[in-house]
Design a protein around this motif. Sequence first.
Motif, PDB file in Angstrom:
ATOM      1  N   LYS A 119       3.662  -7.560 -40.098  1.00 33.09           N
ATOM      2  CA  LYS A 119       4.181  -7.386 -38.745  1.00 33.09           C
ATOM      3  C   LYS A 119       4.100  -5.924 -38.325  1.00 33.09           C
ATOM      4  O   LYS A 119       3.738  -5.605 -37.192  1.00 33.09           O
ATOM      5  CB  LYS A 119       5.621  -7.866 -38.664  1.00 33.09           C
ATOM      6  CG  LYS A 119       5.786  -9.358 -38.754  1.00 33.09           C
ATOM      7  CD  LYS A 119       7.262  -9.735 -38.690  1.00 33.09           C
ATOM      8  CE  LYS A 119       7.476 -11.208 -38.915  1.00 33.09           C
ATOM      9  NZ  LYS A 119       8.912 -11.550 -38.921  1.00 33.09           N
ATOM     10  N   ALA A 120       4.451  -5.014 -39.233  1.00 29.96           N
ATOM     11  CA  ALA A 120       4.410  -3.584 -38.928  1.00 29.96           C
ATOM     12  C   ALA A 120       2.975  -3.146 -38.657  1.00 29.96           C
ATOM     13  O   ALA A 120       2.722  -2.369 -37.725  1.00 29.96           O
ATOM     14  CB  ALA A 120       5.009  -2.779 -40.076  1.00 29.96           C
ATOM     15  N   GLU A 121       2.015  -3.630 -39.434  1.00 26.87           N
ATOM     16  CA  GLU A 121       0.615  -3.267 -39.228  1.00 26.87           C
ATOM     17  C   GLU A 121       0.116  -3.807 -37.892  1.00 26.87           C
ATOM     18  O   GLU A 121      -0.628  -3.134 -37.183  1.00 26.87           O
ATOM     19  CB  GLU A 121      -0.243  -3.804 -40.370  1.00 26.87           C
ATOM     20  CG  GLU A 121      -1.720  -3.485 -40.242  1.00 26.87           C
ATOM     21  CD  GLU A 121      -2.025  -1.997 -40.105  1.00 26.87           C
ATOM     22  OE1 GLU A 121      -2.958  -1.658 -39.352  1.00 26.87           O
ATOM     23  OE2 GLU A 121      -1.331  -1.182 -40.748  1.00 26.87           O
ATOM     24  N   SER A 122       0.563  -4.996 -37.508  1.00 26.34           N
ATOM     25  CA  SER A 122       0.164  -5.579 -36.232  1.00 26.34           C
ATOM     26  C   SER A 122       0.706  -4.745 -35.070  1.00 26.34           C
ATOM     27  O   SER A 122      -0.012  -4.480 -34.099  1.00 26.34           O
ATOM     28  CB  SER A 122       0.689  -7.014 -36.140  1.00 26.34           C
ATOM     29  OG  SER A 122       0.490  -7.531 -34.862  1.00 26.34           O
ATOM     30  N   ARG A 123       1.971  -4.306 -35.165  1.00 27.08           N
ATOM     31  CA  ARG A 123       2.541  -3.457 -34.117  1.00 27.08           C
ATOM     32  C   ARG A 123       1.826  -2.113 -34.050  1.00 27.08           C
ATOM     33  O   ARG A 123       1.586  -1.579 -32.971  1.00 27.08           O
ATOM     34  CB  ARG A 123       4.035  -3.256 -34.356  1.00 27.08           C
ATOM     35  CG  ARG A 123       4.868  -4.479 -34.034  1.00 27.08           C
ATOM     36  CD  ARG A 123       6.350  -4.165 -34.009  1.00 27.08           C
ATOM     37  NE  ARG A 123       6.844  -3.632 -35.268  1.00 27.08           N
ATOM     38  CZ  ARG A 123       7.364  -4.352 -36.255  1.00 27.08           C
ATOM     39  NH1 ARG A 123       7.466  -5.649 -36.127  1.00 27.08           N
ATOM     40  NH2 ARG A 123       7.788  -3.778 -37.364  1.00 27.08           N
ATOM     41  N   ALA A 124       1.474  -1.540 -35.193  1.00 35.46           N
ATOM     42  CA  ALA A 124       0.782  -0.251 -35.214  1.00 35.46           C
ATOM     43  C   ALA A 124      -0.599  -0.381 -34.583  1.00 35.46           C
ATOM     44  O   ALA A 124      -1.039   0.509 -33.838  1.00 35.46           O
ATOM     45  CB  ALA A 124       0.677   0.266 -36.646  1.00 35.46           C
ATOM     46  N   ALA A 125      -1.307  -1.484 -34.848  1.00 32.21           N
ATOM     47  CA  ALA A 125      -2.632  -1.688 -34.268  1.00 32.21           C
ATOM     48  C   ALA A 125      -2.521  -1.831 -32.754  1.00 32.21           C
ATOM     49  O   ALA A 125      -3.351  -1.289 -32.005  1.00 32.21           O
ATOM     50  CB  ALA A 125      -3.291  -2.920 -34.878  1.00 32.21           C
ATOM     51  N   SER A 127      -0.223  -0.488 -30.863  1.00 34.42           N
ATOM     52  CA  SER A 127       0.107   0.836 -30.343  1.00 34.42           C
ATOM     53  C   SER A 127      -1.135   1.719 -30.278  1.00 34.42           C
ATOM     54  O   SER A 127      -1.344   2.442 -29.303  1.00 34.42           O
ATOM     55  CB  SER A 127       1.172   1.487 -31.229  1.00 34.42           C
ATOM     56  OG  SER A 127       1.434   2.797 -30.803  1.00 34.42           O
ATOM     57  N   ARG A 128      -1.978   1.662 -31.331  1.00 33.99           N
ATOM     58  CA  ARG A 128      -3.219   2.453 -31.325  1.00 33.99           C
ATOM     59  C   ARG A 128      -4.140   2.011 -30.202  1.00 33.99           C
ATOM     60  O   ARG A 128      -4.783   2.842 -29.542  1.00 33.99           O
ATOM     61  CB  ARG A 128      -3.917   2.335 -32.677  1.00 33.99           C
ATOM     62  CG  ARG A 128      -3.252   3.125 -33.782  1.00 33.99           C
ATOM     63  CD  ARG A 128      -4.117   3.195 -35.027  1.00 33.99           C
ATOM     64  NE  ARG A 128      -4.335   1.882 -35.630  1.00 33.99           N
ATOM     65  CZ  ARG A 128      -3.561   1.335 -36.566  1.00 33.99           C
ATOM     66  NH1 ARG A 128      -2.537   2.020 -37.026  1.00 33.99           N
ATOM     67  NH2 ARG A 128      -3.837   0.152 -37.053  1.00 33.99           N
ATOM     68  N   ALA A 129      -4.216   0.705 -29.937  1.00 35.51           N
ATOM     69  CA  ALA A 129      -5.072   0.198 -28.863  1.00 35.51           C
ATOM     70  C   ALA A 129      -4.558   0.668 -27.507  1.00 35.51           C
ATOM     71  O   ALA A 129      -5.346   1.045 -26.632  1.00 35.51           O
ATOM     72  CB  ALA A 129      -5.127  -1.324 -28.923  1.00 35.51           C
ATOM     73  N   ALA A 130      -3.240   0.667 -27.301  1.00 31.20           N
ATOM     74  CA  ALA A 130      -2.673   1.130 -26.039  1.00 31.20           C
ATOM     75  C   ALA A 130      -2.922   2.616 -25.842  1.00 31.20           C
ATOM     76  O   ALA A 130      -3.241   3.062 -24.730  1.00 31.20           O
ATOM     77  CB  ALA A 130      -1.177   0.835 -25.994  1.00 31.20           C
ATOM     78  N   THR A 131      -2.815   3.400 -26.909  1.00 29.76           N
ATOM     79  CA  THR A 131      -3.083   4.832 -26.824  1.00 29.76           C
ATOM     80  C   THR A 131      -4.542   5.072 -26.466  1.00 29.76           C
ATOM     81  O   THR A 131      -4.859   5.950 -25.659  1.00 29.76           O
ATOM     82  CB  THR A 131      -2.730   5.526 -28.148  1.00 29.76           C
ATOM     83  OG1 THR A 131      -1.355   5.265 -28.441  1.00 29.76           O
ATOM     84  CG2 THR A 131      -2.960   7.022 -28.073  1.00 29.76           C
ATOM     85  N   ALA A 132      -5.450   4.314 -27.053  1.00 25.05           N
ATOM     86  CA  ALA A 132      -6.886   4.471 -26.758  1.00 25.05           C
ATOM     87  C   ALA A 132      -7.171   4.134 -25.298  1.00 25.05           C
ATOM     88  O   ALA A 132      -7.970   4.817 -24.641  1.00 25.05           O
ATOM     89  CB  ALA A 132      -7.711   3.580 -27.682  1.00 25.05           C
TER      90      ALA A 132
END
Length: 182
Positions: A119-125, A127-132
């Motif tokens: 779940k944490a890895e999914s949230r981090a991914a 977040s990275r996509a939104a930042t990009a």
Amino acid sequence: MSGDNTEEPQSPGEDAIANETAPDSPVTASDVEPFAVPAPETVTTPDAAAAIEEFEVPPPPQFASAPPPDPEPVIPPASVDAGAGAATRRKRSTWTPDDTWTSESAHKQDAVPLTAAQKAESRAAASRAATARDEATRNYVSPAAGGTDGQSYRGWTVAIYGGLTVLLFAAVGFMIFLGVPG
């Protein structure tokens, strides 16, 4: 002003001490009326052991028989003249567990729940996509430096600081005006 003096009421604004005749000698204990102070009431503490001895437990209630069971609800049969389109009532069957249930059955999801790390890895991914996405659409020219059309705040900044300067000089001038003897 007290409410006890009803024969000679004091007029408003009149000093109560000024109306009394001042004695030539100081007030002594014999001049003061005695006040009867009531004796304090005493409360006796109840004796717990004596209270327990006098207490009697009532016997349990006696019933002649068990209460009658609730009658079954009577559902009248559907009338014949209601028409063919009318729904007929039927008695619900009670739910019984399915003895054939297994872990591969359709009652259970086939997907295994995610672990906390997944779940944490999914949230981090996400977040990275939104930042990009934000980086791709970001305008790097500052509005203060000119920016693009419709995004410059230089005019507003100059107007606000100019107004504050005028107010400062007006306040200093007003203080000088108040300080000059006239």
